[in-house]
Motif scaffolding. Sequence first.
Motif, PDB file in Angstrom:
ATOM      1  N   PRO A  78      84.922  82.372 -22.983  1.00  0.00           N
ATOM      2  CA  PRO A  78      84.853  84.037 -23.012  1.00  0.00           C
ATOM      3  C   PRO A  78      84.452  84.421 -21.646  1.00  0.00           C
ATOM      4  O   PRO A  78      83.509  83.939 -21.107  1.00  0.00           O
ATOM      5  N   ALA A  79      84.927  85.304 -21.227  1.00  0.00           N
ATOM      6  CA  ALA A  79      84.619  86.121 -20.026  1.00  0.00           C
ATOM      7  C   ALA A  79      83.175  86.655 -19.981  1.00  0.00           C
ATOM      8  O   ALA A  79      82.494  86.691 -18.937  1.00  0.00           O
ATOM      9  N   VAL A 113      77.878  81.201 -30.491  1.00  0.00           N
ATOM     10  CA  VAL A 113      77.118  81.309 -29.441  1.00  0.00           C
ATOM     11  C   VAL A 113      77.027  82.868 -28.837  1.00  0.00           C
ATOM     12  O   VAL A 113      76.052  83.474 -28.630  1.00  0.00           O
ATOM     13  N   ARG A 114      78.217  83.569 -28.778  1.00  0.00           N
ATOM     14  CA  ARG A 114      78.221  84.996 -28.708  1.00  0.00           C
ATOM     15  C   ARG A 114      77.745  85.876 -29.541  1.00  0.00           C
ATOM     16  O   ARG A 114      76.876  86.963 -29.207  1.00  0.00           O
ATOM     17  N   GLU A 115      77.814  85.442 -30.836  1.00  0.00           N
ATOM     18  CA  GLU A 115      77.207  86.105 -31.921  1.00  0.00           C
ATOM     19  C   GLU A 115      75.481  86.099 -31.780  1.00  0.00           C
ATOM     20  O   GLU A 115      74.788  87.104 -31.524  1.00  0.00           O
ATOM     21  N   PHE A 116      75.101  84.977 -31.414  1.00  0.00           N
ATOM     22  CA  PHE A 116      73.637  84.759 -31.130  1.00  0.00           C
ATOM     23  C   PHE A 116      72.914  85.369 -29.940  1.00  0.00           C
ATOM     24  O   PHE A 116      71.821  85.867 -29.814  1.00  0.00           O
ATOM     25  N   LEU A 117      73.777  85.400 -28.887  1.00  0.00           N
ATOM     26  CA  LEU A 117      73.342  85.986 -27.500  1.00  0.00           C
ATOM     27  C   LEU A 117      73.353  87.567 -27.629  1.00  0.00           C
ATOM     28  O   LEU A 117      72.591  88.161 -27.025  1.00  0.00           O
ATOM     29  N   PHE A 118      74.623  87.904 -28.218  1.00  0.00           N
ATOM     30  CA  PHE A 118      74.927  89.382 -27.850  1.00  0.00           C
ATOM     31  C   PHE A 118      74.510  90.401 -29.089  1.00  0.00           C
ATOM     32  O   PHE A 118      74.428  91.652 -28.610  1.00  0.00           O
ATOM     33  N   ALA A 119      75.072  89.769 -30.306  1.00  0.00           N
ATOM     34  CA  ALA A 119      74.836  90.843 -31.485  1.00  0.00           C
ATOM     35  C   ALA A 119      73.642  91.298 -31.925  1.00  0.00           C
ATOM     36  O   ALA A 119      72.679  90.323 -31.323  1.00  0.00           O
ATOM     37  N   PHE A 160      72.091  77.123 -24.221  1.00  0.00           N
ATOM     38  CA  PHE A 160      71.675  76.985 -23.022  1.00  0.00           C
ATOM     39  C   PHE A 160      72.933  76.038 -22.081  1.00  0.00           C
ATOM     40  O   PHE A 160      73.033  76.316 -21.125  1.00  0.00           O
ATOM     41  N   ALA A 161      73.351  74.954 -22.984  1.00  0.00           N
ATOM     42  CA  ALA A 161      74.237  74.129 -22.452  1.00  0.00           C
ATOM     43  C   ALA A 161      75.474  74.834 -21.924  1.00  0.00           C
ATOM     44  O   ALA A 161      76.007  74.378 -20.810  1.00  0.00           O
ATOM     45  N   VAL A 162      75.966  75.642 -22.701  1.00  0.00           N
ATOM     46  CA  VAL A 162      77.177  76.469 -22.291  1.00  0.00           C
ATOM     47  C   VAL A 162      76.984  77.305 -21.293  1.00  0.00           C
ATOM     48  O   VAL A 162      77.703  77.185 -20.349  1.00  0.00           O
ATOM     49  N   LEU A 163      75.893  78.096 -20.973  1.00  0.00           N
ATOM     50  CA  LEU A 163      75.723  78.848 -19.782  1.00  0.00           C
ATOM     51  C   LEU A 163      75.393  77.960 -18.596  1.00  0.00           C
ATOM     52  O   LEU A 163      75.738  78.302 -17.405  1.00  0.00           O
ATOM     53  N   GLU A 190      85.280  93.442 -25.852  1.00  0.00           N
ATOM     54  CA  GLU A 190      86.378  92.388 -26.254  1.00  0.00           C
ATOM     55  C   GLU A 190      86.695  91.417 -25.302  1.00  0.00           C
ATOM     56  O   GLU A 190      87.201  91.575 -24.196  1.00  0.00           O
ATOM     57  N   SER A 191      86.265  90.233 -25.594  1.00  0.00           N
ATOM     58  CA  SER A 191      86.140  88.886 -24.758  1.00  0.00           C
ATOM     59  C   SER A 191      87.595  88.308 -24.534  1.00  0.00           C
ATOM     60  O   SER A 191      88.249  87.805 -25.452  1.00  0.00           O
ATOM     61  N   GLY A 192      88.340  88.398 -23.169  1.00  0.00           N
ATOM     62  CA  GLY A 192      89.252  87.628 -22.976  1.00  0.00           C
ATOM     63  C   GLY A 192      88.700  86.148 -22.785  1.00  0.00           C
ATOM     64  O   GLY A 192      87.558  85.771 -22.431  1.00  0.00           O
ATOM     65  N   ASP A 193      89.871  85.257 -22.443  1.00  0.00           N
ATOM     66  CA  ASP A 193      89.334  84.028 -21.842  1.00  0.00           C
ATOM     67  C   ASP A 193      89.486  83.793 -20.609  1.00  0.00           C
ATOM     68  O   ASP A 193      90.102  84.543 -19.803  1.00  0.00           O
ATOM     69  N   ALA A 194      88.418  82.993 -20.037  1.00  0.00           N
ATOM     70  CA  ALA A 194      88.547  82.814 -18.368  1.00  0.00           C
ATOM     71  C   ALA A 194      88.187  81.349 -18.235  1.00  0.00           C
ATOM     72  O   ALA A 194      87.460  80.745 -18.815  1.00  0.00           O
ATOM     73  N   GLU A 195      88.764  80.852 -17.338  1.00  0.00           N
ATOM     74  CA  GLU A 195      88.635  79.568 -16.802  1.00  0.00           C
ATOM     75  C   GLU A 195      87.203  79.025 -16.348  1.00  0.00           C
ATOM     76  O   GLU A 195      86.856  80.219 -15.464  1.00  0.00           O
TER      77      GLU A 195
END
Length: 438
Positions: free
Chosen positions: A197-198, A244-250, A268-271, A358-363
């Motif tokens: 997610p972007a 992960v998004r819910e944990f970090l941002f919600a 941590f690993a994703v970031l 609203e998260s788009g996909d990003a490489e």
Amino acid sequence: ALAAVLVAASATAAGGALTRGEPFEPREHVTPPVVRVDATHPLPQLAVWAAEPDRELLVATGALPPRLSLVVLPDFDGATWRSGSSLRPVGAVASPSLPPGAEVGRMDATLELTGLASPALGTGTWLPTAGRPVSVTVPGALWDVETGSLVAPEGLAAGSVYRVTADVDQPAAATLATAGVPSGAEVARYLELPRIPADVLAYARTVTQHAPSRLVQARLIEETVRADRELAPDAVSGSSYARVREFLFAEPEQGGQVGTAEQFASSFAVLARAAGLPSRLVLGFVLPEPATDGSVVVRGEDAHVWPEVYLAGAGWVAFDPSPAASGTAADRATDALDLATDGELEPPDPAAVPAPEESGDAEPVPGPPDAVPGPRAALLVTMAVVAVLASVVVLAGVSAVLRARRLRRLRRHGAVGAWQHVEDVLVLAGVALPPGAD
């Protein structure tokens, strides 16, 4: 026929080694078989162990590291972490794609699986170990060369005892402070983030953008994930991007800012991967202080999951963004990290972190351009540069020789040759001659 070929090849290699006066190691000339075992990793078992914190799982004695790993999870597909093990017999001559660190310690311990192998709290076929196993007294034991995970294909009964020796990376503070990240196909597996997610990618950039070193990047991510978040063993489990998004941002009332050790480690690993740091998860045990007789009793409360980052020259380095990491015996393993980053950690202002939309996909994008190329890559780049420079010099010399020869020929042809020389000069200057000018 195949056996005859192998015997002949071994005999030839042995004869050559003996002729040169070198010791002969037959295992170096035969590729050991790769065995795939259908061993489900026990990450969901973490909640079961947490529910019985006083339940004894194993007893360890001997030379022990601060943590024991049960299974290493290097592969992430955006929904879950997997072991992806390709297993070989313990003792087979093989090297991981990413080389060990320069400073290595030795684990030599005896482990008794007092409760870990019971049907209710068992782990299937995985065996506690650390680093890269060198020997183990479990018959038929296998290990994953890339991750060091150890497996007993037939399983072990409760009360089983085995001895294991292993090499464990123990980098010094000076090594950590200057360590970079290698480049090449070897690290691609540990940077995979399909359809990230972007907003998660932007969050990682904001956290690490002013870090002076790779180690500081990792410590900033560690501090940021830990800050103002709560560890709750009964929180919603899962490692997907959505969790992960819910944990970090919600907000907390929406399920955010509270998670199990799995969410802290996975975030941590994703970031880290989004920042260009090769990373993986490890499920295992943080060892408590030994008893008066030197034994270490591991209980359900000691089960944990943490991330590791690979740094060139240091090897795999354990981090722990979980609030539970503070005040435990695992602090012994962070002394070198603290020394290497003393005075350099300045977590970003939370207000500067982009708000999730609203998260788009990003490489995934590569990290900062400080990656340390491997020796082979550096040699190839150097050879390519030398070849290009040599080609330029040769072409320039050839061109000069040809022009000198043509000029001598034109001089021998008088006025006609002089006019052709003028035409050559005009063409080189980019001036187009009108039709019929000659």
